[in-house]
Write a protein that holds these residues in place. Structure first.
Motif, PDB file in Angstrom:
ATOM      1  N   ALA A 206     -30.819  12.085  17.275  1.00 47.86           N
ATOM      2  CA  ALA A 206     -29.897  11.942  16.143  1.00 47.86           C
ATOM      3  C   ALA A 206     -29.915  13.186  15.268  1.00 47.86           C
ATOM      4  O   ALA A 206     -28.870  13.639  14.777  1.00 47.86           O
ATOM      5  CB  ALA A 206     -30.256  10.707  15.327  1.00 47.86           C
ATOM      6  N   THR A 207     -31.097  13.757  15.061  1.00 47.42           N
ATOM      7  CA  THR A 207     -31.226  14.983  14.273  1.00 47.42           C
ATOM      8  C   THR A 207     -30.486  16.137  14.936  1.00 47.42           C
ATOM      9  O   THR A 207     -29.788  16.923  14.278  1.00 47.42           O
ATOM     10  CB  THR A 207     -32.706  15.332  14.083  1.00 47.42           C
ATOM     11  N   ALA A 208     -30.620  16.227  16.266  1.00 48.04           N
ATOM     12  CA  ALA A 208     -29.911  17.288  16.996  1.00 48.04           C
ATOM     13  C   ALA A 208     -28.402  17.105  16.897  1.00 48.04           C
ATOM     14  O   ALA A 208     -27.661  18.073  16.685  1.00 48.04           O
ATOM     15  CB  ALA A 208     -30.350  17.276  18.461  1.00 48.04           C
ATOM     16  N   LEU A 209     -27.925  15.881  17.033  1.00 42.66           N
ATOM     17  CA  LEU A 209     -26.489  15.613  16.925  1.00 42.66           C
ATOM     18  C   LEU A 209     -25.951  15.982  15.547  1.00 42.66           C
ATOM     19  O   LEU A 209     -24.865  16.560  15.418  1.00 42.66           O
ATOM     20  CB  LEU A 209     -26.211  14.136  17.209  1.00 42.66           C
ATOM     21  N   ALA A 210     -26.700  15.639  14.510  1.00 41.75           N
ATOM     22  CA  ALA A 210     -26.247  15.887  13.147  1.00 41.75           C
ATOM     23  C   ALA A 210     -26.140  17.373  12.831  1.00 41.75           C
ATOM     24  O   ALA A 210     -25.404  17.767  11.912  1.00 41.75           O
ATOM     25  CB  ALA A 210     -27.190  15.207  12.157  1.00 41.75           C
ATOM     26  N   ALA A 211     -26.851  18.202  13.570  1.00 40.62           N
ATOM     27  CA  ALA A 211     -26.879  19.638  13.286  1.00 40.62           C
ATOM     28  C   ALA A 211     -25.704  20.399  13.907  1.00 40.62           C
ATOM     29  O   ALA A 211     -25.514  21.587  13.609  1.00 40.62           O
ATOM     30  CB  ALA A 211     -28.193  20.240  13.785  1.00 40.62           C
ATOM     31  N   VAL A 212     -24.918  19.736  14.751  1.00 40.11           N
ATOM     32  CA  VAL A 212     -23.823  20.413  15.452  1.00 40.11           C
ATOM     33  C   VAL A 212     -22.484  19.933  14.885  1.00 40.11           C
ATOM     34  O   VAL A 212     -22.227  18.729  14.851  1.00 40.11           O
ATOM     35  CB  VAL A 212     -23.883  20.125  16.967  1.00 40.11           C
ATOM     36  N   PRO A 213     -21.639  20.841  14.423  1.00 39.37           N
ATOM     37  CA  PRO A 213     -20.329  20.435  13.886  1.00 39.37           C
ATOM     38  C   PRO A 213     -19.525  19.654  14.919  1.00 39.37           C
ATOM     39  O   PRO A 213     -19.493  20.012  16.099  1.00 39.37           O
ATOM     40  CB  PRO A 213     -19.653  21.767  13.555  1.00 39.37           C
ATOM     41  N   ALA A 214     -18.880  18.581  14.466  1.00 33.38           N
ATOM     42  CA  ALA A 214     -18.112  17.725  15.360  1.00 33.38           C
ATOM     43  C   ALA A 214     -16.671  17.645  14.870  1.00 33.38           C
ATOM     44  O   ALA A 214     -16.414  17.403  13.694  1.00 33.38           O
ATOM     45  CB  ALA A 214     -18.731  16.329  15.417  1.00 33.38           C
ATOM     46  N   LYS A 215     -15.723  17.846  15.793  1.00 30.16           N
ATOM     47  CA  LYS A 215     -14.299  17.744  15.473  1.00 30.16           C
ATOM     48  C   LYS A 215     -13.771  16.353  15.836  1.00 30.16           C
ATOM     49  O   LYS A 215     -14.352  15.656  16.671  1.00 30.16           O
ATOM     50  CB  LYS A 215     -13.505  18.786  16.259  1.00 30.16           C
ATOM     51  N   SER A 216     -12.665  15.974  15.255  1.00 26.89           N
ATOM     52  CA  SER A 216     -12.006  14.739  15.652  1.00 26.89           C
ATOM     53  C   SER A 216     -11.552  14.865  17.106  1.00 26.89           C
ATOM     54  O   SER A 216     -11.074  15.925  17.526  1.00 26.89           O
ATOM     55  CB  SER A 216     -10.797  14.460  14.763  1.00 26.89           C
ATOM     56  N   PRO A 217     -11.705  13.809  17.890  1.00 30.12           N
ATOM     57  CA  PRO A 217     -11.345  13.909  19.311  1.00 30.12           C
ATOM     58  C   PRO A 217      -9.859  14.157  19.513  1.00 30.12           C
ATOM     59  O   PRO A 217      -9.014  13.572  18.827  1.00 30.12           O
ATOM     60  CB  PRO A 217     -11.782  12.560  19.887  1.00 30.12           C
ATOM     61  N   ALA A 218      -9.557  15.033  20.464  1.00 30.73           N
ATOM     62  CA  ALA A 218      -8.166  15.320  20.807  1.00 30.73           C
ATOM     63  C   ALA A 218      -7.632  14.317  21.821  1.00 30.73           C
ATOM     64  O   ALA A 218      -6.415  14.208  21.997  1.00 30.73           O
ATOM     65  CB  ALA A 218      -8.055  16.729  21.380  1.00 30.73           C
ATOM     66  N   LEU A 219      -8.514  13.609  22.503  1.00 26.65           N
ATOM     67  CA  LEU A 219      -8.149  12.543  23.424  1.00 26.65           C
ATOM     68  C   LEU A 219      -8.652  11.222  22.851  1.00 26.65           C
ATOM     69  O   LEU A 219      -9.351  11.195  21.839  1.00 26.65           O
ATOM     70  CB  LEU A 219      -8.763  12.789  24.808  1.00 26.65           C
ATOM     71  N   ARG A 220      -8.330  10.136  23.507  1.00 23.95           N
ATOM     72  CA  ARG A 220      -8.812   8.823  23.075  1.00 23.95           C
ATOM     73  C   ARG A 220     -10.206   8.620  23.661  1.00 23.95           C
ATOM     74  O   ARG A 220     -10.361   8.333  24.846  1.00 23.95           O
ATOM     75  CB  ARG A 220      -7.844   7.735  23.521  1.00 23.95           C
ATOM     76  N   LEU A 221     -11.198   8.805  22.834  1.00 21.50           N
ATOM     77  CA  LEU A 221     -12.598   8.782  23.263  1.00 21.50           C
ATOM     78  C   LEU A 221     -13.163   7.381  23.083  1.00 21.50           C
ATOM     79  O   LEU A 221     -13.220   6.866  21.971  1.00 21.50           O
ATOM     80  CB  LEU A 221     -13.401   9.800  22.434  1.00 21.50           C
ATOM     81  N   MET A 222     -13.608   6.786  24.193  1.00 18.68           N
ATOM     82  CA  MET A 222     -14.203   5.460  24.118  1.00 18.68           C
ATOM     83  C   MET A 222     -15.712   5.573  24.240  1.00 18.68           C
ATOM     84  O   MET A 222     -16.232   6.193  25.182  1.00 18.68           O
ATOM     85  CB  MET A 222     -13.664   4.541  25.210  1.00 18.68           C
ATOM     86  N   THR A 223     -16.427   4.982  23.292  1.00 14.15           N
ATOM     87  CA  THR A 223     -17.879   4.973  23.338  1.00 14.15           C
ATOM     88  C   THR A 223     -18.380   3.654  23.903  1.00 14.15           C
ATOM     89  O   THR A 223     -17.761   2.601  23.695  1.00 14.15           O
ATOM     90  CB  THR A 223     -18.490   5.204  21.948  1.00 14.15           C
ATOM     91  N   ALA A 224     -19.497   3.709  24.610  1.00 12.81           N
ATOM     92  CA  ALA A 224     -20.114   2.489  25.126  1.00 12.81           C
ATOM     93  C   ALA A 224     -20.759   1.670  24.013  1.00 12.81           C
ATOM     94  O   ALA A 224     -21.119   0.515  24.241  1.00 12.81           O
ATOM     95  CB  ALA A 224     -21.159   2.833  26.186  1.00 12.81           C
ATOM     96  N   SER A 225     -20.892   2.239  22.837  1.00  8.18           N
ATOM     97  CA  SER A 225     -21.408   1.495  21.685  1.00  8.18           C
ATOM     98  C   SER A 225     -20.306   0.582  21.158  1.00  8.18           C
ATOM     99  O   SER A 225     -19.485   0.974  20.330  1.00  8.18           O
ATOM    100  CB  SER A 225     -21.866   2.456  20.580  1.00  8.18           C
ATOM    101  N   GLY A 226     -20.249  -0.625  21.693  1.00 13.83           N
ATOM    102  CA  GLY A 226     -19.220  -1.570  21.289  1.00 13.83           C
ATOM    103  C   GLY A 226     -17.915  -1.438  22.036  1.00 13.83           C
ATOM    104  O   GLY A 226     -16.965  -2.160  21.743  1.00 13.83           O
ATOM    105  N   ALA A 227     -17.850  -0.535  23.023  1.00 12.91           N
ATOM    106  CA  ALA A 227     -16.613  -0.328  23.799  1.00 12.91           C
ATOM    107  C   ALA A 227     -15.417  -0.122  22.877  1.00 12.91           C
ATOM    108  O   ALA A 227     -14.374  -0.752  23.010  1.00 12.91           O
ATOM    109  CB  ALA A 227     -16.374  -1.503  24.750  1.00 12.91           C
ATOM    110  N   THR A 228     -15.576   0.787  21.916  1.00 19.61           N
ATOM    111  CA  THR A 228     -14.541   1.049  20.917  1.00 19.61           C
ATOM    112  C   THR A 228     -14.116   2.517  20.976  1.00 19.61           C
ATOM    113  O   THR A 228     -14.844   3.381  21.481  1.00 19.61           O
ATOM    114  CB  THR A 228     -15.055   0.745  19.505  1.00 19.61           C
TER     115      THR A 228
END
Length: 316
Positions: A206-228
């Motif tokens: 989680a610490t590593a993820l938080a350190a990297v800038p993240a853009k809004s997805p350009a495609l429809r990104l589905m996560t396995a966390s809740g299938a959303t």
């Protein structure tokens, strides 16, 4: 027509994983970034590495994510249609986030490297995954508790992935077969992903993820966390990290794809395990895996035929 791209997890990488991709210009920056982390070009690594290295946790994750990123960049050099849904199985979700444009490919691979190292530090030297098919979830959960294992992934068709120590998973598989399972056995994945055994990996990742800038997805990104679908990556990072120690419900992801009207599915690989599951879960969809094709030209022709020649990004 609605397209879904599926990004595979580790376990199916083999000597020919990059056979279609090493000379593709669009793939070159991705493969260069993977080379810096692996110490060898991914195609060369797959051809020459000892079997143990080919299926080691860190190397396996890097190879599978590099394969999906390189395949997507090559098939869609100008970007896929924004209506495309992209989803990933286990570490394949890291590839999905990269393909969706949340992170550049080099950052995605660097995060995979951090993910794998956190998992290796948290897990035990004997950890592994196993599969069982044909028992109810309740029966699998009872056996898992009995042998100090845990369900890692729920798949369609009463197929479950279970994690624990090697001795525990072997005992679990023997008991599952005695209980009437159609099949059960160890997998070539030497880490108990998505089980409480990796709880100590969640915060470092989680610490590593938080350190990297993240853009809004350009495609429809589905996560396995809740299938959303992920609209705000910053709000989904906790779930992405938490997956390391929590059960993934891939069956729910496939159900969500069906509910969203997906008509065409392409698994980017390696392997075709996700394509097989998608074909069963979405019986009216046309489903292929990139590994079904003898050339990228064949895959491109199939995509254009299914989605129309005007589909954004499909390369010539």
């Amino acid at each position: 027509m609605s397209l879904a791209l599926l990004c595979s997890g580790q376990g199916r990488q083999d000597r020919g994983t990059f056979a279609l991709l090493p000379d593709e210009p669009a793939a070159r920056p991705i493969l260069d970034a993977a080379t810096a982390l692996l110490g060898a070009h991914p195609a060369e690594f797959c051809r020459t590495a000892p079997e143990e290295a080919l299926h080691a946790n860190r190397e396996g994750q890097l190879l599978c994510v590099a394969r999906a990123l390189a395949a997507a960049a090559t098939l869609f050099p100008h970007g896929a249609s924004p209506e495309t849904i992209v989803a990933g199985y286990s570490v394949g979700e890291m590839a999905a986030w990269g393909i969706a444009g949340v992170w550049p490919a080099a950052d995605t691979l660097a995060l995979v490297d951090r993910r794998a190292k956190a998992m290796d530090r948290a897990g035990g030297p004997d950890d592994q995954l196993a599969h069982v098919r044909g028992l109810s979830r309740e029966a699998v959960e009872r056996l898992a508790r009995r042998f100090d294992c845990a369900i890692a992934i729920v798949n369609p068709g009463r197929l479950f992935i279970v994690g624990g120590t090697r001795a525990a998973t072997e005992a679990f598989c023997a008991a599952a077969l005695d209980a009437g399972a159609a099949r059960a056995g160890p997998m070539n994945v030497h880490v108990a992903s998505h089980t409480p055994r990796l709880a100590d990996a969640v915060v470092p990742f989680a610490t590593a993820l938080a350190a990297v800038p993240a853009k809004s997805p350009a495609l429809r990104l589905m996560t396995a966390s809740g299938a959303t679908l992920v609209a705000r990556p910053d709000r989904a990072l906790a779930g992405l990290a938490g997956q390391l120690a929590e059960t993934i419900d891939w069956a729910a992801v496939l159900e969500a794809l069906a509910e969203r009207g997906v008509t065409t599915v392409l698994e980017l690989g390696p392997g075709r395990a996700l394509a097989d599951m998608a074909a069963a879960a979405l019986p009216t969809a046309e489903v292929r895996a990139l590994d079904d094709f003898h050339s990228l030209a064949g895959a491109r022709a199939w995509l254009k035929d299914r989605l129309g020649r005007c589909t954004a990004g499909v390369g010539e």
